[in-house]
Design a protein around this motif. Structure first.
Motif, PDB file in Angstrom:
ATOM      1  N   VAL A  75       0.851  -1.194   0.000  1.00 28.14           N
ATOM      2  CA  VAL A  75       0.000   0.000   0.000  1.00 28.14           C
ATOM      3  C   VAL A  75       0.884   1.239   0.000  1.00 28.14           C
ATOM      4  O   VAL A  75       1.823   1.338   0.813  1.00 28.14           O
ATOM      5  CB  VAL A  75      -0.936   0.011   1.228  1.00 28.14           C
ATOM      6  CG1 VAL A  75      -1.812   1.260   1.221  1.00 28.14           C
ATOM      7  CG2 VAL A  75      -1.800  -1.251   1.252  1.00 28.14           C
ATOM      8  N   TYR A  76       0.608   2.172  -0.898  1.00 27.70           N
ATOM      9  CA  TYR A  76       1.431   3.371  -1.038  1.00 27.70           C
ATOM     10  C   TYR A  76       0.672   4.621  -0.625  1.00 27.70           C
ATOM     11  O   TYR A  76      -0.556   4.685  -0.753  1.00 27.70           O
ATOM     12  CB  TYR A  76       1.892   3.526  -2.491  1.00 27.70           C
ATOM     13  CG  TYR A  76       2.820   2.424  -2.951  1.00 27.70           C
ATOM     14  CD1 TYR A  76       4.151   2.402  -2.544  1.00 27.70           C
ATOM     15  CD2 TYR A  76       2.354   1.403  -3.771  1.00 27.70           C
ATOM     16  CE1 TYR A  76       5.005   1.385  -2.951  1.00 27.70           C
ATOM     17  CE2 TYR A  76       3.202   0.379  -4.192  1.00 27.70           C
ATOM     18  CZ  TYR A  76       4.516   0.383  -3.774  1.00 27.70           C
ATOM     19  OH  TYR A  76       5.364  -0.615  -4.169  1.00 27.70           O
ATOM     20  N   PRO A  77       1.406   5.642  -0.158  1.00 27.12           N
ATOM     21  CA  PRO A  77       0.782   6.947   0.098  1.00 27.12           C
ATOM     22  C   PRO A  77       0.208   7.515  -1.205  1.00 27.12           C
ATOM     23  O   PRO A  77       0.645   7.141  -2.305  1.00 27.12           O
ATOM     24  CB  PRO A  77       1.943   7.812   0.607  1.00 27.12           C
ATOM     25  CG  PRO A  77       2.997   6.847   1.020  1.00 27.12           C
ATOM     26  CD  PRO A  77       2.847   5.642   0.149  1.00 27.12           C
ATOM     27  N   SER A  78      -0.727   8.416  -1.099  1.00 26.91           N
ATOM     28  CA  SER A  78      -1.408   8.957  -2.278  1.00 26.91           C
ATOM     29  C   SER A  78      -0.469   9.696  -3.223  1.00 26.91           C
ATOM     30  O   SER A  78      -0.734   9.802  -4.425  1.00 26.91           O
ATOM     31  CB  SER A  78      -2.532   9.901  -1.834  1.00 26.91           C
ATOM     32  OG  SER A  78      -2.000  10.952  -1.033  1.00 26.91           O
ATOM     33  N   ASP A  79       0.657  10.208  -2.690  1.00 27.95           N
ATOM     34  CA  ASP A  79       1.587  10.970  -3.530  1.00 27.95           C
ATOM     35  C   ASP A  79       2.819  10.147  -3.948  1.00 27.95           C
ATOM     36  O   ASP A  79       3.797  10.703  -4.460  1.00 27.95           O
ATOM     37  CB  ASP A  79       2.038  12.232  -2.800  1.00 27.95           C
ATOM     38  CG  ASP A  79       2.759  11.937  -1.489  1.00 27.95           C
ATOM     39  OD1 ASP A  79       2.690  10.774  -1.019  1.00 27.95           O
ATOM     40  OD2 ASP A  79       3.390  12.860  -0.936  1.00 27.95           O
ATOM     41  N   TRP A  80       2.791   8.828  -3.753  1.00 23.89           N
ATOM     42  CA  TRP A  80       3.965   8.000  -4.024  1.00 23.89           C
ATOM     43  C   TRP A  80       4.404   8.070  -5.483  1.00 23.89           C
ATOM     44  O   TRP A  80       5.594   8.065  -5.793  1.00 23.89           O
ATOM     45  CB  TRP A  80       3.680   6.543  -3.650  1.00 23.89           C
ATOM     46  CG  TRP A  80       4.872   5.630  -3.760  1.00 23.89           C
ATOM     47  CD1 TRP A  80       5.137   4.730  -4.742  1.00 23.89           C
ATOM     48  CD2 TRP A  80       5.972   5.541  -2.839  1.00 23.89           C
ATOM     49  NE1 TRP A  80       6.323   4.066  -4.501  1.00 23.89           N
ATOM     50  CE2 TRP A  80       6.849   4.551  -3.334  1.00 23.89           C
ATOM     51  CE3 TRP A  80       6.284   6.192  -1.643  1.00 23.89           C
ATOM     52  CZ2 TRP A  80       8.028   4.207  -2.687  1.00 23.89           C
ATOM     53  CZ3 TRP A  80       7.452   5.838  -0.994  1.00 23.89           C
ATOM     54  CH2 TRP A  80       8.317   4.863  -1.521  1.00 23.89           C
ATOM     55  N   LEU A  81       3.441   8.145  -6.381  1.00 22.98           N
ATOM     56  CA  LEU A  81       3.744   8.162  -7.812  1.00 22.98           C
ATOM     57  C   LEU A  81       4.621   9.347  -8.195  1.00 22.98           C
ATOM     58  O   LEU A  81       5.348   9.286  -9.190  1.00 22.98           O
ATOM     59  CB  LEU A  81       2.441   8.189  -8.618  1.00 22.98           C
ATOM     60  CG  LEU A  81       2.523   7.843 -10.101  1.00 22.98           C
ATOM     61  CD1 LEU A  81       2.897   6.381 -10.299  1.00 22.98           C
ATOM     62  CD2 LEU A  81       1.195   8.151 -10.790  1.00 22.98           C
ATOM     63  N   TYR A  82       4.561  10.422  -7.414  1.00 22.70           N
ATOM     64  CA  TYR A  82       5.312  11.638  -7.739  1.00 22.70           C
ATOM     65  C   TYR A  82       6.468  11.877  -6.771  1.00 22.70           C
ATOM     66  O   TYR A  82       7.109  12.923  -6.813  1.00 22.70           O
ATOM     67  CB  TYR A  82       4.360  12.848  -7.714  1.00 22.70           C
ATOM     68  CG  TYR A  82       3.118  12.606  -8.546  1.00 22.70           C
ATOM     69  CD1 TYR A  82       3.170  12.652  -9.933  1.00 22.70           C
ATOM     70  CD2 TYR A  82       1.908  12.297  -7.931  1.00 22.70           C
ATOM     71  CE1 TYR A  82       2.039  12.410 -10.700  1.00 22.70           C
ATOM     72  CE2 TYR A  82       0.766  12.059  -8.690  1.00 22.70           C
ATOM     73  CZ  TYR A  82       0.853  12.113 -10.070  1.00 22.70           C
ATOM     74  OH  TYR A  82      -0.266  11.871 -10.832  1.00 22.70           O
ATOM     75  N   SER A  83       6.746  10.911  -5.932  1.00 21.74           N
ATOM     76  CA  SER A  83       7.832  11.054  -4.966  1.00 21.74           C
ATOM     77  C   SER A  83       9.181  10.906  -5.667  1.00 21.74           C
ATOM     78  O   SER A  83       9.301  10.277  -6.717  1.00 21.74           O
ATOM     79  CB  SER A  83       7.712  10.000  -3.864  1.00 21.74           C
ATOM     80  OG  SER A  83       7.912   8.698  -4.393  1.00 21.74           O
ATOM     81  N   VAL A  84      10.219  11.489  -5.060  1.00 23.84           N
ATOM     82  CA  VAL A  84      11.567  11.386  -5.617  1.00 23.84           C
ATOM     83  C   VAL A  84      11.995   9.929  -5.689  1.00 23.84           C
ATOM     84  O   VAL A  84      12.601   9.487  -6.684  1.00 23.84           O
ATOM     85  CB  VAL A  84      12.563  12.209  -4.763  1.00 23.84           C
ATOM     86  CG1 VAL A  84      13.991  11.960  -5.224  1.00 23.84           C
ATOM     87  CG2 VAL A  84      12.220  13.694  -4.842  1.00 23.84           C
TER      88      VAL A  84
END
Length: 252
Positions: free
Chosen positions: A133-142
């Protein structure tokens, strides 16, 4: 025992197996495939056939997870599964058909690779399809962006290096030659370095235990295989470039 616990145990087992294979290769045991294929490991499977059959289970398992979960998977999980599918599609149906080999693959090596692809295909696919499970902003994380970039850089190095190796010999020629060009200018195991970078990037982007164990297995197995290739080249070719290292430019 629930499936989540099974996946954790499978991950640790995969990492431990990588360390064991690495120790065997450092002790000068050469896994019997490719240039080190030899008698005593079962009947031979035609090279191209072996590559297609042994790699395709990982593709099929991940593609099935991607297809059946497309509507429910959140974007990071979907993208990561897609990366896995892309790699194994290329490996199963492009690399396998382009590979230039007249050698048979010993049956033990073939069935080991086949079993591994089922094992790892299930491990990575189930972890991403259900348990990570990923945080909602994971796709745009560094971390995610850098990891995906590493994946594609490593894949590009691997594919280009395989292209160089395929074209070393002219039609009708046999034997081994010194690979030149691309990352081979710096290391003997350019194709292996590419795949190690690729799966290290995947592990960075995924940020879960199964992908980290797979990256570790890849580095252990292919890293020590590169050391063996480097030794082979230096012993076989007296004019082998002295400034070329085994796996990591300048360092190793």
């Amino acid at each position: 025992m629930d499936e989540g616990t099974v996946l954790v145990l499978m991950s640790y087992s995969l990492a431990a197996f990588g360390l064991a294979v690495s120790a065997m290769q450092l002790a000068n045991f050469r896994l019997p495939y490719g240039r080190y294929a030899r008698a005593g490991y079962g009947c031979g499977v035609p090279g191209k056939v072996a590559w297609v059959l042994q790699e395709s289970p990982a593709f099929a398992i991940a593609a099935h997870a991607l297809y059946t979960g497309a509507a429910s998977l959140v974007k990071p999980n979907f993208v990561l599964l897609l990366l896995f599918v892309i790699h194994y599609f290329q490996r199963s149906f492009i690399f396998s058909l382009l590979v230039n080999t007249s050698k048979n693959t010993p049956f033990l090596s073939f069935i080991s690779a086949f079993t591994f692809c089922i094992y790892n295909g299930y491990l990575q696919s189930r972890a991403l399809a259900k348990y990570t499970v990923y945080p909602s902003d994971w796709l745009y994380s560094v971390q995610f962006v850098v990891g995906v970039a590493m994946f594609f850089v490593g894949m590009a190095i691997n594919i280009h290096s395989d292209h160089i190796l395929r074209n070393l010999r002219r039609p009708g020629e046999s034997g081994y030659k010194i690979p030149k060009g691309g990352v081979f200018q710096f290391v003997s195991g350019a194709n292996y370095l590419g795949e190690i970078v690729e799966w290290a990037g995947f592990a960075l982007a995924a940020g879960n235990l199964p992908s980290a164990s797979f990256a570790m297995f890849t580095a252990c197995m292919l890293g020590t295989r590169a050391l063996q290739h480097h030794k082979y080249y230096k012993e076989k070719f007296k004019d082998y470039p002295e400034n070329r290292t085994a796996l990591i430019p300048i360092i190793l």
